[in-house]
Design an enzyme around this catalytic site. Structure first.
Site, PDB file in Angstrom:
ATOM      1  N   TYR A 219       0.835  -1.211   0.000  1.00  0.00           N
ATOM      2  CA  TYR A 219       0.000   0.000   0.000  1.00  0.00           C
ATOM      3  C   TYR A 219       0.863   1.251   0.000  1.00  0.00           C
ATOM      4  CZ  TYR A 219      -3.366   3.461   1.779  1.00  0.00           C
ATOM      5  OH  TYR A 219      -4.153   4.591   1.949  1.00  0.00           O
TER       6      TYR A 219
ATOM      7  N   LYS B 147       1.565   4.178  -3.006  1.00  0.00           N
ATOM      8  CA  LYS B 147       1.368   5.601  -2.719  1.00  0.00           C
ATOM      9  C   LYS B 147       2.647   6.389  -2.989  1.00  0.00           C
ATOM     10  CE  LYS B 147      -2.916   5.526  -1.147  1.00  0.00           C
ATOM     11  NZ  LYS B 147      -4.016   6.238  -1.824  1.00  0.00           N
TER      12      LYS B 147
END
Length: 208
Positions: A130, A134
């Protein structure tokens, strides 16, 4: 003097909803266009001055909607979870590809500012998938030439009620009052924040 125009992506999410409502209340903005997958529940967006312009689109053909990016400020609140998306590839499609395309369209239409939601700890070299996605997105957008003004907000745990259930996030929200006061100094960036705070920060990051 004419007011500013805004485009919001992800208006039905926790931050997106707070952001749209703040924009509708601000005198600086006279038009708020929202590109959405399905019709908005207009009862969630009080709009006495009739600024709101929801447009249902097919995100699989995102590039076809370039004309809507001809605004002053673009706000991108798109995001999902791996669980919701169903796979890492599907997650990356929403959280990286769609946001990256949005930045490209904002650049093509010469929008004055592009602000999107990243995450605290975002790092392209992270072992966490994750945070890695990002971080890669931040690098891709910030290195994009001729994008007039790009900025990311990096919230920690978001406080607020979502339509969908997020188990770990729910636990975090319940524990937030206990641990939040302990996050000081360098750890302050990990303090939970409300959707309204993030939305206000996004507006403040746009150029005058």
């Amino acid at each position: 003097m004419a007011g500013k125009t805004a485009l919001v992506l992800g208006a039905t999410g926790l931050v997106g909803k707070a952001l749209v409502n703040q924009l509708l209340r601000q005198e600086d903005y006279n038009s708020v266009t929202c590109l959405v997958r399905r019709p908005l529940s207009l009862s969630d967006f009080p709009d006495p001055l009739q600024k709101l312009k929801p447009v249902v689109i097919d995100f699989d053909h995102f590039q076809d909607y370039q004309g809507y990016f001809s605004v002053d400020h673009v706000f991108c609140c798109l995001g999902t979870t791996i669980k919701q998306a169903g796979s890492k590839a599907a997650f990356r499609r929403v959280d990286f590809e769609f946001v990256h395309i949005a930045a490209q369209l904002a650049r093509a239409q010469r929008a004055e500012g592009f602000v999107w939601i990243s995450s605290v700890g975002a790092d392209a070299k992270s072992q966490n998938f994750y945070l890695k996605v990002k971080g890669e997105l931040e690098n891709a957008i910030m290195r994009m030439p001729q994008l007039a003004h790009a900025a990311a907000v990096r919230p920690s745990l978001l406080l607020g009620e979502r339509h969908e259930s997020r188990y770990l996030e729910g636990i975090g929200q319940k524990l937030a009052p206990l641990y939040s006061p302990l996050l000081c100094g360098p750890l302050a960036k990990y303090k939970p924040v409300t959707a309204e705070q993030v939305a206000s920060q996004m507006i403040a990051l746009q150029p005058e």
